[in-house]
Design an enzyme around this catalytic site. Structure first.
Site, PDB file in Angstrom:
ATOM      1  N   GLN A 158      -4.824  -1.819   9.569  1.00 34.44           N
ATOM      2  CA  GLN A 158      -4.778  -3.121   8.900  1.00 34.44           C
ATOM      3  C   GLN A 158      -5.408  -4.206   9.785  1.00 34.44           C
ATOM      4  OE1 GLN A 158      -3.814  -3.545   5.736  1.00 34.44           O
ATOM      5  NE2 GLN A 158      -4.091  -5.759   5.753  1.00 34.44           N
ATOM      6  N   LYS A 208       0.843  -1.205   0.000  1.00 34.24           N
ATOM      7  CA  LYS A 208       0.000   0.000   0.000  1.00 34.24           C
ATOM      8  C   LYS A 208       0.879   1.258   0.000  1.00 34.24           C
ATOM      9  CE  LYS A 208      -3.864  -2.524   2.009  1.00 34.24           C
ATOM     10  NZ  LYS A 208      -4.690  -2.913   3.157  1.00 34.24           N
ATOM     11  N   ASP A 238     -11.085   2.910   4.343  1.00 33.48           N
ATOM     12  CA  ASP A 238     -11.502   1.513   4.189  1.00 33.48           C
ATOM     13  C   ASP A 238     -13.022   1.400   4.063  1.00 33.48           C
ATOM     14  OD1 ASP A 238      -9.715  -0.619   4.027  1.00 33.48           O
ATOM     15  OD2 ASP A 238      -9.087  -0.376   6.114  1.00 33.48           O
TER      16      ASP A 238
HETATM   17  N1  GUN Z   1      -7.129  -6.969   5.802  1.00 30.72           N
HETATM   18  C1  GUN Z   1      -7.432  -7.636   4.659  1.00 30.72           C
HETATM   19  N2  GUN Z   1      -8.004  -6.813   3.767  1.00 30.72           N
HETATM   20  C2  GUN Z   1      -8.072  -5.586   4.343  1.00 30.72           C
HETATM   21  C3  GUN Z   1      -8.570  -4.330   3.910  1.00 30.72           C
HETATM   22  O1  GUN Z   1      -9.090  -4.153   2.795  1.00 30.72           O
HETATM   23  N3  GUN Z   1      -8.467  -3.315   4.812  1.00 30.72           N
HETATM   24  C4  GUN Z   1      -7.928  -3.494   6.048  1.00 30.72           C
HETATM   25  N4  GUN Z   1      -7.877  -2.442   6.870  1.00 30.72           N
HETATM   26  N5  GUN Z   1      -7.456  -4.662   6.487  1.00 30.72           N
HETATM   27  C5  GUN Z   1      -7.534  -5.695   5.631  1.00 30.72           C
END
Ligand code: GUN
Length: 287
Positions: free
Chosen positions: A97, A53, A120
């Site tokens: 995350q 990311k 998110d």
């Molecule tokens: N863990 C797996 N996919 C995601 C996501 O799209 N966002 C977040 N914050 N954690 C994740």
């Protein structure tokens, strides 16, 4: 007949090119989009996702702040980190995350994030707006899947879509997005009776189980010409794989996504898009 590969890498690149232009435009207006990530603990997969990311942000000119916190952190301490990011005007997007360690309450943590920084799309505010067709920030994987349909001009109106996932991160947001496109959506899960029958009747299957010992989508489970979107990522026979037996499925499907190189890159691209939207919102510029 062989189906068309929906190539997430190519589609994500096209999204990123658009985002780069939007970032440049925002910078001209005095806004430098910034994403803060919060990674708790040392889950290697999560660390890789966060690293990817950051790299993608860099590629399009979005600055990042990296918060790596110990797995022993308390809820109060984590809340404090989120509060300080909420009040930092240089930060436009906050991503915590998932998954989080056991002592941390996921709902409390997500809910703590300011809805206008919730890149998110997981806060109750943004999830509620989505359910009411007023979404501004939508969960990244679901919006990435919708972008894939758009890219290939796939019209979902009247299509029977089977979703194999009911999570807040994937299944529920997708349900609303698909309904908005006038699809008929069936959400399946571990207690669904005769999942195979549902799959065999589906025009579109979107699967996100992530454990081949529990579920594998094989070509006998899909109808000729079906569209298969594989959101899962797991290890299978020492290789990265999704839920679907892609090599066989693509011989029968009209479209299918590979793993890796399918939905994964789209999740990252949509995070960048949400960060730009959040940065625009912060200055009242709209998206
Ligand atoms: N863990 C797996 N996919 C995601 C996501 O799209 N966002 C977040 N914050 N954690 C994740």
């Amino acid at each position: 007949m062989t189906g068309i590969k929906i190539d997430g890498k190519i589609i994500a690149e096209s999204v990123k090119n658009r985002i780069k232009l939007a970032v440049d435009e925002l910078k001209k207006q005095g806004v430098s989009p910034c994403l803060a990530t919060v990674l708790v603990g040392d889950n290697p997969a999560s660390a890789t996702y966060v690293k990817n990311k950051h790299k993608a942000c860099e590629e399009v000119g979005i600055t990042t702040k990296d918060h790596k916190l110990p797995s022993s952190i308390t809820q109060n301490e984590l809340n404090g980190v989120i509060d300080s990011l909420n009040s930092d005007s240089a930060v436009h997007g906050i991503l915590v995350q998932l998954p989080l360690p056991n002592q941390i309450d996921e709902f409390q943590t997500i809910t703590r994030i300011s809805p206008i920084k919730d890149v998110d799309g997981l806060t109750p505010h943004n999830a509620g707006l989505l359910a009411m067709k007023k979404a501004v920030l939508v969960a990244c994987t679901p919006s990435g899947v919708m972008e894939m349909f758009d890219y290939h001009n796939i019209d979902l109106a009247g299509k029977d879509v089977v979703l194999i996932n009911r999570s807040n991160l994937v299944g529920k947001p997708l349900y609303h997005l698909l309904l908005e496109k006038n699809a008929t959506v069936i959400t399946c899960h571990s207690k669904t009776k005769d999942l195979k029958k549902h799959c065999q009747n589906a025009d579109v299957i979107i699967t996100a189980v992530g454990d081949r010992t529990k579920f594998e989508l094989t070509s006998d489970m899909i109808k000729q010409g079906a569209i298969v979107i594989d959101v899962a990522i797991t290890r299978h026979n020492d290789k990265l794989a999704g839920d679907a037996d892609y090599d066989k499925i693509i011989e029968k499907a009209s479209f299918a996504t590979p793993v890796p190189g399918g939905v994964g890159p789209m999740t990252v691209a949509m995070l960048l898009k949400n960060t730009v939207t959040a940065a625009s919102l912060s200055k009242g510029l709209g998206s």
